[in-house]
Each structure stands twice: as structure tokens, then as C-alpha cells.
Design a protein around this motif. Structure first.
Motif, mmCIF file in Angstrom:
data_model
loop_
_atom_site.group_PDB
_atom_site.id
_atom_site.type_symbol
_atom_site.label_atom_id
_atom_site.label_comp_id
_atom_site.label_asym_id
_atom_site.label_seq_id
_atom_site.Cartn_x
_atom_site.Cartn_y
_atom_site.Cartn_z
ATOM 1 N N TYR A 279 28.563 18.396 20.300
ATOM 2 C CA TYR A 279 29.964 18.389 20.718
ATOM 3 C C TYR A 279 30.725 17.235 20.067
ATOM 4 N N ASN A 280 30.150 16.039 20.096
ATOM 5 C CA ASN A 280 30.833 14.885 19.507
ATOM 6 C C ASN A 280 30.976 14.995 17.997
ATOM 7 N N ASP A 281 30.136 15.819 17.377
ATOM 8 C CA ASP A 281 30.249 16.015 15.933
ATOM 9 C C ASP A 281 31.565 16.677 15.545
ATOM 10 N N PHE A 282 32.086 17.568 16.391
ATOM 11 C CA PHE A 282 33.306 18.260 15.993
ATOM 12 C C PHE A 282 34.558 17.841 16.764
ATOM 13 N N SER A 283 34.423 16.997 17.761
ATOM 14 C CA SER A 283 35.615 16.551 18.488
ATOM 15 C C SER A 283 36.197 15.298 17.818
ATOM 16 N N VAL A 284 37.512 15.186 17.876
ATOM 17 C CA VAL A 284 38.209 14.027 17.294
ATOM 18 C C VAL A 284 38.894 13.276 18.425
ATOM 19 N N PRO A 285 38.433 12.068 18.757
ATOM 20 C CA PRO A 285 39.052 11.319 19.855
ATOM 21 C C PRO A 285 40.509 10.974 19.541
ATOM 22 N N VAL A 286 41.395 11.201 20.499
ATOM 23 C CA VAL A 286 42.788 10.794 20.320
ATOM 24 C C VAL A 286 42.866 9.280 20.109
ATOM 25 N N LYS A 287 41.898 8.539 20.688
ATOM 26 C CA LYS A 287 41.884 7.083 20.502
ATOM 27 C C LYS A 287 41.749 6.704 19.032
ATOM 28 N N LEU A 288 41.125 7.551 18.223
ATOM 29 C CA LEU A 288 40.995 7.235 16.802
ATOM 30 C C LEU A 288 42.367 7.094 16.156
ATOM 31 N N VAL A 289 43.243 8.067 16.377
ATOM 32 C CA VAL A 289 44.563 7.976 15.747
ATOM 33 C C VAL A 289 45.439 6.942 16.448
ATOM 34 N N GLU A 290 45.167 6.668 17.710
ATOM 35 C CA GLU A 290 45.908 5.593 18.382
ATOM 36 C C GLU A 290 45.549 4.246 17.756
ATOM 37 N N TYR A 291 44.274 4.022 17.518
ATOM 38 C CA TYR A 291 43.854 2.792 16.839
ATOM 39 C C TYR A 291 44.504 2.685 15.459
ATOM 40 N N LEU A 292 44.416 3.773 14.685
ATOM 41 C CA LEU A 292 44.930 3.735 13.317
ATOM 42 C C LEU A 292 46.453 3.595 13.293
ATOM 43 N N SER A 293 47.134 4.173 14.277
ATOM 44 C CA SER A 293 48.588 3.997 14.375
ATOM 45 C C SER A 293 48.947 2.535 14.599
ATOM 46 N N ASN A 294 48.034 1.805 15.224
ATOM 47 C CA ASN A 294 48.244 0.378 15.464
ATOM 48 C C ASN A 294 47.594 -0.482 14.380
ATOM 49 N N GLU A 295 47.298 0.164 13.237
ATOM 50 C CA GLU A 295 46.745 -0.518 12.058
ATOM 51 C C GLU A 295 45.441 -1.254 12.367
ATOM 52 N N LEU A 296 44.628 -0.653 13.206
ATOM 53 C CA LEU A 296 43.325 -1.229 13.529
ATOM 54 C C LEU A 296 42.226 -0.452 12.810
ATOM 55 N N PRO A 297 41.529 -1.076 11.863
ATOM 56 C CA PRO A 297 40.348 -0.436 11.285
ATOM 57 C C PRO A 297 39.348 -0.112 12.393
ATOM 58 N N VAL A 298 38.502 0.877 12.137
ATOM 59 C CA VAL A 298 37.624 1.387 13.191
ATOM 60 C C VAL A 298 36.161 1.311 12.780
ATOM 61 N N ILE A 299 35.340 0.822 13.700
ATOM 62 C CA ILE A 299 33.884 0.952 13.589
ATOM 63 C C ILE A 299 33.506 2.120 14.491
ATOM 64 N N ALA A 300 32.940 3.159 13.894
ATOM 65 C CA ALA A 300 32.607 4.363 14.666
ATOM 66 C C ALA A 300 31.227 4.863 14.302
ATOM 67 N N THR A 301 30.639 5.576 15.227
ATOM 68 C CA THR A 301 29.333 6.177 14.968
ATOM 69 C C THR A 301 29.485 7.408 14.073
ATOM 70 N N PHE A 302 28.369 7.883 13.569
ATOM 71 C CA PHE A 302 28.401 8.901 12.510
ATOM 72 C C PHE A 302 28.545 10.331 13.032
ATOM 73 N N CYS A 303 29.430 10.531 14.000
ATOM 74 C CA CYS A 303 29.806 11.876 14.430
ATOM 75 C C CYS A 303 30.683 12.475 13.328
ATOM 76 N N GLU A 304 30.412 13.704 12.980
ATOM 77 C CA GLU A 304 30.906 14.271 11.722
ATOM 78 C C GLU A 304 32.429 14.243 11.570
ATOM 79 N N ALA A 305 33.178 14.706 12.573
ATOM 80 C CA ALA A 305 34.636 14.835 12.413
ATOM 81 C C ALA A 305 35.308 13.474 12.269
#
Length: 370
Positions: A279-305
Motif C-alpha cells: 500500500y505504501n508503495d503506491f500512496s503519496v503522502p500529502v505531507k510530501l508536497v506540504e514539505y516541498l511547498s515549504n522548501e524542505l528537502p525530504v528524507i524518505a523511505t524507499f516506498c516506490e511512489a
């Protein structure tokens, strides 16, 4: 003037407190902004089945649906027939009425199909006969979209494998916004990381992150971590887990809205430490784009999407879902933050804004080159 129909078979949230409630509002606003810029009239239908029927009948009577360019719609985590209060539709045939009308008028229709959690036993909480009935309704919904829609928009390409709709599928992850971030400086030599989200489910990986933080800071303090979560979730944690935050010097805050936006300005990077699963392989957390909108680089696990979005344009670092690999990512991020932030500033809003998503919808439905 050309017209576009945005069709939401549900009532919009007045106070969105989750990504699923925020997305339709953001897309609605982006459609209106795009329409203003391109001289396109945006027509909305949303609400309960009774409200949708009234709106549709009024629009047909006025002739405003005669020359539609295309239609964009969304579903929810429950089938579209059950979105009325109490899940009891007063006008159960209105959605078929609308979609049949559009099909007869040869109006291309695309639906954002947001989730398939009901296909996973470990995620779908219903049991027994209720579960069997609901899954049958979900399958009926898939066939409904197959009959009436031309394009199926999904949170990620990877989700397409689990969607049984024989139509063209196109990834449409959540969008972001340009915020013109002004970072708040600090000169103590430490980097600042943030985690925002749930803490009451092991799958979220917060305590994996704490283990990684302990390793990264074992020789000297590399990262100061702030965790933002719901107050009741933190209150309900066992004492042994609460003590872990204090032992590692982790700040815990309960913020949202503008106070959270201000906190983001103090941070250097963010974490999405979810354990990898189908499930986590294909879901995209809204928090990802919230972080990036705030110009925060992201450390994330290797879930595919999420891995695809982060790595494609260099928005952060991907690590395995274990403490040792994540600690190495923290050490690397602490000295490479500016490089990743530069990449975000260069391309994120252009490629991943809500308005960019609207343009992608238009190109897909009009069969333009994507």
C-alpha cells in the motif's frame, strides 16, 4: 467562452483537516485560477445527492452544459452513492444521470480515483457480511467509472496495478504551492529536522526515525528533531514511548495552520519514515508536497511512489526502512541541505503545483501530448 465542469459527488469540507479533504478544495481553487487566466468558465456541481440533482437540473435548463470542453470529477474513500449524511442517498441515480448526459454529449470525463485501501485486509476494518457487501459496492463503482469515464487519474502510477478499470490511467499526485519562504537562521551548527503526522501506528515509522536519530547523534548532535502530532495521540502513548522523546531531546508540538507554517521556516529538512508495504508503495503522502511547498528537502523511505517524486528532480534522500540506513541519510542531509533546497526552488512549483495538475487533466482529457 469554453466551459469545464468540475463534478464532486460529495459535500466539500468547510474546515479541511486532512489531505483527503484538502485536495478537492485545492483542485477547485486551481481550476478557477486556471479558468480566469485562460478565459474558461468553470462550472461546479457538488454537495448531497439532492443538491447535486438541483444544481444539475438548473444548469441543464439554463443551457450552461451545452458546450462543455471536458469534465473533471473525484471520488472519496467511500463509493459515490454513499456520500450523503448517514450514507443513505436520497437521490441515488443522480450520478448516473449526470455521467450519462455527459456521455451522450461526447464530453470527455476524467475521475480522480483516490484509494483502494478496501482491497487490503490489513487496512480495511470491516468484517464479515458488511465487508462483503461493501467490497461488492466498490467493485460496482469501478465498473461505473469504466462505463462513463475516459481517463482514470491516480495518486501514482504504481497504484494502477490495483485498479480494475479498463481505461487509460494517469498519475496525478497531490499538488503544492509557491510560498516564498524566508528561512529563519540559527548559528549553533546543528541541522533541524521535522516530522509531521501520526504517531499511533507503527507503519508510520516514527519510532524507526527515533532509532535512526539516536545513531546519527551518537558521536555529536547532528540533528535536532521536532515532532508535530495530535495532542490526544501523544497523550495516549505508553510512558515508555513518551520517555523516548525526552531521552533523545526531541521536541513535541501540537500545531496546525499558520503556526505550523511558521515552524517550517525554522526547519532544514523533513522526514517521511514509513515502513515499506504494498500500500505504501503506491500512496503519496500529502505531507510530501506540504514539505516541498515549504522548501524542505525530504528524507524518505524507499516506498516506490514517493521515491519517484523525490529522486526524479533531486528533492531529497531515499533510504531503506531501517535505523542504520536512515541515520546515514541524516548525516548526508545535514551537509547537503542547500543543494536539495535549490532543486526544489528550481522546479517544484512549475512541475507539481495544483495548477500544473489542472493543466495535466486538461491535456489528458483533450488527448494533447503530456
Amino acid at each position: 467562452m469554453k466551459s469545464v465542469l468540475v463534478y464532486y459527488p460529495f459535500a466539500l469540507s468547510e474546515n479541511p483537516n486532512s489531505g483527503s479533504k484538502l485536495r478537492p478544495l485545492e483542485m477547485k481553487n486551481a481550476f478557477h485560477a486556471w479558468g480566469m487566466e485562460n478565459d474558461v468558465n468553470i462550472i461546479m456541481i457538488s454537495g448531497t445527492t439532492e443538491q447535486r440533482e438541483q444544481q444539475f437540473n438548473d444548469l441543464v435548463s439554463s443551457g450552461k452544459l451545452e458546450k462543455l470542453w471536458f469534465c473533471y470529477m473525484e471520488n472519496q474513500t467511500i463509493p459515490l452513492w454513499l456520500t450523503d449524511p448517514g450514507h443513505k442517498p436520497k437521490r441515488p441515480f443522480i450520478d448516473r444521470k449526470v455521467l450519462r448526459y455527459l456521455k451522450e454529449k461526447s464530453v470527455p470525463v476524467g475521475v480522480f480515483y483516490r484509494d483502494v485501501y478496501w482491497k487490503f485486509d490489513e487496512l480495511y476494518s470491516l468484517k464479515g457480511l458488511k465487508k462483503t457487501i461493501m467490497q461488492a459496492i466498490y467493485r460496482k463503482e469501478e465498473k461505473f467509472y469504466e462505463k462513463y469515464c475516459d481517463v482514470i487519474f491516480l495518486p501514482s502510477d504504481a497504484m494502477g496495478e490495483y485498479v480494475d478499470i479498463a481505461k487509460r490511467k494517469i498519475a496525478l499526485p497531490p499538488g503544492g504551492k509557491a510560498k516564498g519562504i524566508s528561512k529563519k537562521g540559527r548559528d549553533d551548527g546543528r541541522s533541524r529536522g521535522i516530522y509531521v503526522g501520526g504517531i499511533n501506528n507503527e507503519d508510520y515509522g516514527l519510532f524507526l526515525l527515533l532509532d535512526a536519530l539516536e545513531l546519527a547523534n551518537s558521536q555529536k548532535i547532528i540533528c535536532d528533531l521536532t515532532v508535530v502530532c495530535r495532542e490526544e495521540e501523544f497523550a495516549n502513548l505508553p510512558d515508555v514511548k513518551k520517555n523516548r522523546f525526552a531521552e533523545l531531546g526531541v521536541q513535541v508540538k501540537h500545531l496546525s495552520g499558520e503556526p505550523l507554517n511558521e515552524l517550517y521556516k525554522e526547519m532544514d529538512y523533513a522526514f517521511i519514515p514509513r515502513y515499506r508495504s504494498t500500500y505504501n508503495d503506491f500512496s503519496v503522502p500529502v505531507k510530501l508536497v506540504e514539505y516541498l511547498s515549504n522548501e524542505l528537502p525530504v528524507i524518505a523511505t524507499f516506498c516506490e511512489a514517493q521515491k519517484e517524486i523525490i529522486e526524479k528532480d533531486g528533492y531529497g534522500l531515499i533510504c531503506a526502512d531501517n535505523a542504520e540506513d536512515m541515520s546515514k541519510a541524516i548525516l548526508s542531509m545535514a551537509v547537503n541541505t542547500e543543494k536539495f533546497r535549490h532543486n526544489i526552488q528550481q522546479s517544484f512549483v512549475e512541475k507539481h503545483s495544483w495548477k500544473a495538475r489542472v493543466k495535466k487533466v486538461k491535456s489528458a482529457l483533450l488527448k494533447e501530448e503530456l
